[in-house]
Write a protein that holds these residues in place. Structure first.
Motif, PDB file in Angstrom:
ATOM      1  N   PHE A 138       7.436   3.028   4.816  1.00  0.00           N
ATOM      2  CA  PHE A 138       6.906   1.982   5.691  1.00  0.00           C
ATOM      3  C   PHE A 138       7.664   1.944   7.019  1.00  0.00           C
ATOM      4  CE2 PHE A 138       9.928  -0.450   2.909  1.00  0.00           C
ATOM      5  CZ  PHE A 138      10.811  -0.908   3.880  1.00  0.00           C
TER       6      PHE A 138
ATOM      7  N   ASN B  22       6.800   4.889   0.212  1.00  0.00           N
ATOM      8  CA  ASN B  22       5.680   4.882   1.170  1.00  0.00           C
ATOM      9  C   ASN B  22       6.109   5.000   2.627  1.00  0.00           C
ATOM     10  OD1 ASN B  22       6.582   2.343   1.956  1.00  0.00           O
ATOM     11  ND2 ASN B  22       4.613   1.316   1.649  1.00  0.00           N
TER      12      ASN B  22
ATOM     13  N   LYS C  19       0.836  -1.194   0.000  1.00  0.00           N
ATOM     14  CA  LYS C  19       0.000   0.000   0.000  1.00  0.00           C
ATOM     15  C   LYS C  19       0.877   1.253   0.000  1.00  0.00           C
ATOM     16  CE  LYS C  19      -4.038  -2.065   2.222  1.00  0.00           C
ATOM     17  NZ  LYS C  19      -4.991  -1.996   3.351  1.00  0.00           N
ATOM     18  N   GLY C  20       0.370   2.287  -0.677  1.00  0.00           N
ATOM     19  CA  GLY C  20       1.107   3.542  -0.736  1.00  0.00           C
ATOM     20  C   GLY C  20       2.224   3.565  -1.756  1.00  0.00           C
ATOM     21  N   ILE C  21       2.317   2.517  -2.566  1.00  0.00           N
ATOM     22  CA  ILE C  21       3.359   2.437  -3.596  1.00  0.00           C
ATOM     23  C   ILE C  21       2.777   2.872  -4.938  1.00  0.00           C
ATOM     24  CG2 ILE C  21       4.870   0.880  -4.900  1.00  0.00           C
ATOM     25  CD1 ILE C  21       5.867   1.265  -2.107  1.00  0.00           C
ATOM     26  N   ASP C  22       3.442   3.796  -5.588  1.00  0.00           N
ATOM     27  CA  ASP C  22       3.095   4.180  -6.957  1.00  0.00           C
ATOM     28  C   ASP C  22       3.762   3.171  -7.895  1.00  0.00           C
ATOM     29  OD1 ASP C  22       3.433   5.323  -9.597  1.00  0.00           O
ATOM     30  OD2 ASP C  22       2.853   7.257  -8.765  1.00  0.00           O
TER      31      ASP C  22
END
Length: 488
Positions: A309, A307, A248-251
């Protein structure tokens, strides 16, 4: 010939008339696909008295981490002891009815894959209970050229890392057994393969891949295991059986761009979102050049830049992320925002030391190591071997024995000892180096170079870059892993 075939055809004396225990699973087959369980069970001169199964069970069907029970084999009537259930270490009772323990399990070349941890534990138990161990060797599917990743530190030993190995160790099961045994001292015999060379990856062997576990059904999964599966506890995860990585949060597009522009060899990253997660699909374009461990570190570093993490941190209890990495340093480097290249440079010294130590335990029949001092040279994707190690001189140039590199590029080499010159000819091209002089003659014209060819240990050493470029090749240097890549 695999080690199990050499045993049955040439070293049968090792098991003749003995009670045999066999550590194996569905991967323990000959090159024609015949199970070693069946071979030993049908051998009238051998008494197969016990089977031992690693993680996933003797049939390889149990899920990762699943508890596996011991049971009695329904056809053979002998115990099948689980080494991934009540205990992972063989007990005295398990060894009570065997004279010798055979080990025949296919590995995938990654420190965290637990089959070699089982081998280590078997050696420990065998030494304790005074039982000989025979390891029937099998190929490292990644080959013996790629040796990379952080080296495990003692505090972080666990069942996903039982010894001081980097992520990708470049050793066969037999070589690992020899390495493990330096600290254990078991009665160990390794039955080597025949016709195997450490430059081979699995595709070069002609063997059919037998899935080693549910999530490793094919060679793309083998090669993708470290490249996608290192993010334990970070939210960066693998999918599609180790051929996709993201979170999640990765382009997805940016992630692919960073990886594709990083200089990683033999792989392309394809943007591929999965639901709310962004990520990339691995497309391996050259299995010989692809470096799974390095790619995995790069993927984590770039993912965190996208992101941010949360990095798992060990306290009194070691978190799984640090067990996988074999150290807490990688987590700290990620927290500091270091680039993947900077992280590589941080673990490079320990890796170079491991490469030197590793050479003591390699099986000579498989050929020499690519390099013992940490510098490797590839020409058109193939590693070069040297009887004198490459080194970096005081001018920062990588020096290599001239003959090996020139001949790999298709050139003819002539050495004139009287005047100390090396003449390299390829078609209409002619290059002349002179020992201890900072100039070369290229097609009749003098060219100045910034370091001198020298004689070292009886070999004339020349700068790899100039030889390659003067012959029209492209020369790249990967500093973090000390690798020269020459493409003609």
């Amino acid at each position: 010939m695999l080690g199990n075939e050499v045993l049955m055809q040439e070293r049968h004396d090792l098991i003749q008339g003995k009670r045999v225990g066999l550590v194996t699973n569905q991967s323990g087959v000959t090159s024609t696909g015949e199970s070693m369980i069946d071979i030993l069970a049908n051998d009238p001169s051998v008494n197969l008295t016990a089977l031992f199964g690693p993680e996933h069970g003797i049939d390889g069907k149990a899920s990762a981490g699943a508890y596996v029970k011991s049971y009695t084999h329904p056809q053979l009537g002998i115990p099948v002891y689980s080494l991934y259930g009540e205990t992972r270490m063989p007990t005295r009772e398990m060894f009570s009815n065997i004279d010798v323990l055979l080990f025949d399990v296919q590995d995938i070349g990654a420190r965290t894959y637990t089959y070699m941890s089982t081998l280590n534990y078997c050696l420990v138990a065998a030494e304790k209970y005074n039982k000989p161990v025979i390891v029937l060797d099998r190929p490292n599917p990644l080959g013996g050229v790629i040796v990379d990743g952080p080296v495990l530190e003692d505090r972080y030993k666990s069942f996903v890392g039982v010894d001081n190995l980097p992520m990708a160790h470049g050793m066969t099961a037999g070589e690992l057994a020899r390495f493990f045994n330096r600290k254990i001292g078991a009665d160990l015999t390794v039955v080597p393969m025949k016709g195997y060379n450490r430059t081979m990856i699995y595709q070069d062997t002609g063997l059919k891949w037998v899935p080693t576990s549910p999530n490793i059904p094919n060679l793309d999964s083998v090669f993708g295991y470290m490249a996608t599966g290192l993010g334990e506890g970070t939210g960066i995860y693998q999918a599609d059986k180790f051929t996709w990585i993201g979170g999640k949060g990765i382009d997805s597009n940016r992630f692919a761009q960073l990886l594709n522009n990083s200089g990683l060899q033999g792989v392309k990253y394809i943007p591929e979102p999965k639901g709310s997660a962004g990520g990339v699909k691995l497309k391996i374009t050259d299995y010989h050049l692809f470096n799974p461990a390095k790619s995995g570190i790069y993927a984590l570093a770039y993912a965190r830049s996208l992101n941010n993490f949360k990095v798992p941190v060990s306290g009194d209890t070691i978190v799984m992320f640090d067990k996988v990495m074999g150290t807490d340093k990688i987590g700290k480097y990620l927290q500091q925002g270091l680039s993947p290249q900077q992280i590589e440079a941080k673990y490079a010294p320990a890796l170079a030391e491991f490469k030197r130590e590793r050479t003591k335990y390699l099986i000579p029949d498989y050929g020499p190591p690519v390099a013992t001092g940490g510098i490797t040279v590839f020409v058109d994707g193939k590693p070069l071997y040297f009887d004198v190690e490459p080194y970096i001189d005081s001018n920062g140039r990588t020096m290599v024995p001239f003959r090996a590199i020139a001949e790999a590029l298709g050139a003819v080499v002539e050495w004139s000892s009287g005047v100390g010159t090396v003449t390299i000819t390829k078609g209409a091209q002619e290059i002349v180096f002179t020992v201890n002089k900072t100039q070369a003659v290229v097609n009749g014209r003098t060219r100045y170079i910034d370091t001198k060819p020298v004689i070292r240990n009886g070999r004339t050493m020349v700068p790899a870059r100039y030889v390659g470029e003067f012959l029209g090749a492209d020369v790249k240097w990967e500093n973090g892993v000390q690798k020269v890549i020459i493409t003609s």
